[in-house]
Scaffold this active site. Sequence first.
Site, PDB file in Angstrom:
ATOM      1  N   TYR A  68       0.856  -1.193   0.000  1.00 29.37           N
ATOM      2  CA  TYR A  68       0.000   0.000   0.000  1.00 29.37           C
ATOM      3  C   TYR A  68       0.880   1.226   0.000  1.00 29.37           C
ATOM      4  O   TYR A  68       2.073   1.145   0.296  1.00 29.37           O
ATOM      5  CB  TYR A  68      -0.935   0.015   1.213  1.00 29.37           C
ATOM      6  CG  TYR A  68      -0.261   0.296   2.531  1.00 29.37           C
ATOM      7  CD1 TYR A  68       0.258  -0.724   3.307  1.00 29.37           C
ATOM      8  CD2 TYR A  68      -0.136   1.605   2.995  1.00 29.37           C
ATOM      9  CE1 TYR A  68       0.893  -0.466   4.511  1.00 29.37           C
ATOM     10  CE2 TYR A  68       0.495   1.878   4.205  1.00 29.37           C
ATOM     11  CZ  TYR A  68       1.001   0.835   4.959  1.00 29.37           C
ATOM     12  OH  TYR A  68       1.628   1.089   6.147  1.00 29.37           O
ATOM     13  N   CYS A  69       0.243   2.382  -0.331  1.00 25.83           N
ATOM     14  CA  CYS A  69       0.988   3.631  -0.177  1.00 25.83           C
ATOM     15  C   CYS A  69       0.066   4.766   0.220  1.00 25.83           C
ATOM     16  O   CYS A  69      -0.612   4.684   1.224  1.00 25.83           O
ATOM     17  CB  CYS A  69       1.860   3.947  -1.380  1.00 25.83           C
ATOM     18  SG  CYS A  69       1.035   4.078  -2.945  1.00 25.83           S
ATOM     19  N   ARG A  70       0.020   5.825  -0.583  1.00 25.59           N
ATOM     20  CA  ARG A  70      -0.635   7.032  -0.083  1.00 25.59           C
ATOM     21  C   ARG A  70      -2.130   7.090  -0.301  1.00 25.59           C
ATOM     22  O   ARG A  70      -2.840   7.795   0.411  1.00 25.59           O
ATOM     23  CB  ARG A  70      -0.021   8.264  -0.763  1.00 25.59           C
ATOM     24  CG  ARG A  70       1.397   8.484  -0.347  1.00 25.59           C
ATOM     25  CD  ARG A  70       1.959   9.703  -1.056  1.00 25.59           C
ATOM     26  NE  ARG A  70       3.360   9.874  -0.716  1.00 25.59           N
ATOM     27  CZ  ARG A  70       4.324  10.095  -1.601  1.00 25.59           C
ATOM     28  NH1 ARG A  70       4.034  10.172  -2.878  1.00 25.59           N
ATOM     29  NH2 ARG A  70       5.565  10.250  -1.201  1.00 25.59           N
TER      30      ARG A  70
END
Lengths: 224, 224
Positions: free
Chosen positions: A175-177
């Site tokens: 996952y990221c932002r």
Amino acid sequence: MTGPKIEIFEQFAELARVLGQANRLELLEHAAQGERSVERLAQLTGLSLANASQHLQVLRRAGFVRSRRDGKRILYRLGDGPVIELLGALRRYAEHSRAEVRGIVSAYFDRLDSLEPVSREALLTRLGDGSVVLLDVRPEDEFALGHLPGALSIPFADLERRLAELPKDTQIVAYCRGPYCVLSFEAVAALRAKGYDIKRLEDGFPEWKAAGLPVAATVDNLFP
Amino acid sequence: MTGPKIEIFEQFAELARVLGQANRLELLEHAAQGERSVERLAQLTGLSLANASQHLQVLRRAGFVRSRRDGKRILYRLGDGPVIELLGALRRYAEHSRAEVRGIVSAYFDRLDSLEPVSREALLTRLGDGSVVLLDVRPEDEFALGHLPGALSIPFADLERRLAELPKDTQIVAYCRGPYCVLSFEAVAALRAKGYDIKRLEDGFPEWKAAGLPVAATVDNLFP
DNA sequence: CAGTCATTCAATCAGTAACTTGACTGATTG
DNA sequence: CAATCAGTCAAGTTACTGATTGAATGACTG
């Protein structure tokens, strides 16, 4: 018009106007990752300092962000209203109605990850039974400010160098932002090419946090 | 910036800008009631014809409304994306973050109806067991274009004259255009003063329809 | 097929918004 | 307590937005 509607509409419109500027939306997304100084936010978005400062003040007046002083720095973070929900509604509307958005999304993202992303709910279950390793590919400072509990932090830039830390026999969820952050897409593409079993979390860190799910933080506000 | 984000943010911002104008929000709310000609919408909002036409075109370009020709008239109706959901998110954010909105709401609305409104879910149950009478207080033409099934149409202006049609022994639930439509608030206040057992539906017709619940229509598009 | 009606288009003007530049404020640091 | 650093403020430029006006389109009506 009947009664108080005009005033109400004017209030709504004022809020919508604040979101009607791409630079502000970008600042908002960065502030949603955690507390950030004006200078840092200006760097991240490529805006001049004064310009970023002014945009941030507009966002603050609308309640989308809050700020506090820490020494000489002023740190901005996401406001505490249902900001993420509003941005999510805007995103969903855009995906439905704007061919451009769908086009950009499919051109950049679908190419990288044709498989279904993992939903928050699915991830929660699978974290419970330990059948999955969580991978946070955001830069280290964003991880430090807050991340999903149990996540492994390997910034996208370091991924190649740190492959040894990743399991080959367990599925990985990256996952990221947020839904449009390229980091997790590229991580998925890169690792899949190397034979890893990896999927992408549908949302990013801010959505997770906004949903009231538990969040871990290494530091409080060390990296402004 | 990383990748396709700037373009995406620009798309989002464009949509938000379209909502960033009180007159357009007002046009949108009226179009959400059912199909309307440009002239009618201009009347309803008090805008000049050309001005209304231009705003409607802006809304159409953003997909918030659609239009079709019917003879010499052009009829506008709500677009088919999650428009109501987006407006709802905006409303909820405004209620949370803007003291002005809460102030206006409490000054105009709470004064009129201090009691809890009835939710869609509660209404559905109670409609099932027949323990409630539904009252649509919007103008007749809006009722004709679409209304909740089984609703009784008594426009607010006719309420005094048509009291005989309302039961004294059954609870009444009134609704109108949306959460901020004054009609249902005033109907509740007026009828409660006369001894009726009456509450307000939390949302209005567009929200009901957007939730995918059944809708009845007397005419298709007779009253533009 | 000329006239009328509903809407859109084009031109214009006033007001607002975004970005830049340089001065200013307020907190830390030597 | 002067110097420095982070951020804000104020002023000016340029570009866009919203509203008005009058002309132009496109479809029905006698």
